[in-house]
Design a protein around this motif. Structure first.
Motif, PDB file in Angstrom:
ATOM      1  N   MET A 251     -33.226  11.607 -17.678  1.00 22.19           N
ATOM      2  CA  MET A 251     -33.804  10.584 -16.821  1.00 22.19           C
ATOM      3  C   MET A 251     -35.079  11.115 -16.193  1.00 22.19           C
ATOM      4  O   MET A 251     -35.196  12.303 -15.936  1.00 22.19           O
TER       5      MET A 251
ATOM      6  N   VAL B 221     -33.726   8.295 -11.766  1.00 18.06           N
ATOM      7  CA  VAL B 221     -32.795   8.979 -10.859  1.00 18.06           C
ATOM      8  C   VAL B 221     -32.713   8.214  -9.536  1.00 18.06           C
ATOM      9  O   VAL B 221     -31.617   7.959  -9.018  1.00 18.06           O
TER      10      VAL B 221
ATOM     11  N   HIS C 224     -30.722   5.070 -10.032  1.00 17.82           N
ATOM     12  CA  HIS C 224     -29.294   5.394 -10.182  1.00 17.82           C
ATOM     13  C   HIS C 224     -28.651   5.654  -8.810  1.00 17.82           C
ATOM     14  O   HIS C 224     -27.572   5.138  -8.518  1.00 17.82           O
TER      15      HIS C 224
ATOM     16  N   VAL D   6     -26.774  15.499  -9.825  1.00 14.77           N
ATOM     17  CA  VAL D   6     -28.006  15.503 -10.621  1.00 14.77           C
ATOM     18  C   VAL D   6     -28.362  16.955 -10.948  1.00 14.77           C
ATOM     19  O   VAL D   6     -28.494  17.774 -10.036  1.00 14.77           O
TER      20      VAL D   6
ATOM     21  N   GLU E  79     -23.625  14.202 -13.664  1.00 11.98           N
ATOM     22  CA  GLU E  79     -23.573  12.883 -14.290  1.00 11.98           C
ATOM     23  C   GLU E  79     -24.960  12.439 -14.725  1.00 11.98           C
ATOM     24  O   GLU E  79     -25.100  11.569 -15.557  1.00 11.98           O
ATOM     25  N   THR E  80     -25.974  13.075 -14.141  1.00 13.59           N
ATOM     26  CA  THR E  80     -27.355  12.735 -14.450  1.00 13.59           C
ATOM     27  C   THR E  80     -28.146  14.002 -14.714  1.00 13.59           C
ATOM     28  O   THR E  80     -28.074  14.946 -13.934  1.00 13.59           O
TER      29      THR E  80
ATOM     30  N   TYR F  52     -31.898  15.393 -14.990  1.00  8.19           N
ATOM     31  CA  TYR F  52     -33.272  15.062 -14.608  1.00  8.19           C
ATOM     32  C   TYR F  52     -34.217  15.992 -15.353  1.00  8.19           C
ATOM     33  O   TYR F  52     -34.135  17.209 -15.217  1.00  8.19           O
TER      34      TYR F  52
END
Length: 191
Positions: A1, A6, A9, A134, A184-185, A187
């Motif tokens: 992302m 981000v 989200h 993140v 979960e993300t 960056y």
């Protein structure tokens, strides 16, 4: 992302949570965690930042360890994250780097979103207290180069710490706890 994704989200998660949320940002030293944290707070009204450096033990964070022992995750969780998520009053103490001791008690912030950026954050002691995770997805050698360059620009001569302590700590922590897999993300930080 990218950064905008981000932020979007986090905004969606905050809007659907029904209570304040904690956004944990982690990555290798020099990966852009603090920059991303500041940008999320700037972009989202109702968001505040808790600097991870306020929860480092200055002596232990400068020593070799396989689990980033100098990161005071338990103090962060018990004094800030849990009271914040539970909307309970609380106090915490930041580490004052200039004075070499914990500072005066401060109230736990009240907000919709608390953004915490910290190395070694995605650890079993802290993960249950994070609502959004993140990972600043930068290879270790790139993050170290960036961090060393930043320190040189600031007049800090930490080369030995980077090569002998922080980089090996990062490798050991990543191998033992697999923090990237707990995010979960991801960056894609360009710093």
């Amino acid at each position: 992302m990218d950064q905008g994704e981000v932020v979007e989200h986090v905004a969606i998660r905050a809007g659907s949570a029904g209570r304040p949320i904690v956004v944990g940002i982690s990555g290798f030293c020099g990966s852009g965690m603090s920059t991303l944290a500041r940008r999320i707070v700037e972009a989202l009204p109702g968001a505040v930042r808790m600097r991870g450096d306020d929860f480092l033990d200055p002596a232990r964070s400068h020593l070799r360890s396989a689990d980033w022992d100098g990161v005071e995750r338990q103090r962060l969780v018990s004094s800030v994250l849990e009271p914040f998520r539970g909307q309970q009053p609380g106090e915490f103490r930041r580490y004052g780097w200039a004075v070499g001791a914990l500072g005066a008690p401060e109230p736990v912030p009240r907000a919709e979103i608390l953004v915490v950026d910290l190395i070694g954050l995605f650890h079993p002691e802290a993960l249950p207290s994070l609502d959004v995770t993140v990972w600043c997805d930068v290879e270790l050698d790139v993050a170290v180069s960036r961090g060393m360059a930043r320190d040189r620009e600031l007049g800090r001569r930490h080369e030995a710490l980077w090569t002998d302590v922080w980089t090996p700590n990062e490798r050991d922590f990543a191998q033992r706890f697999m923090p990237r897999e707990h995010a979960e993300t991801l960056y894609a930080s360009s710093y």
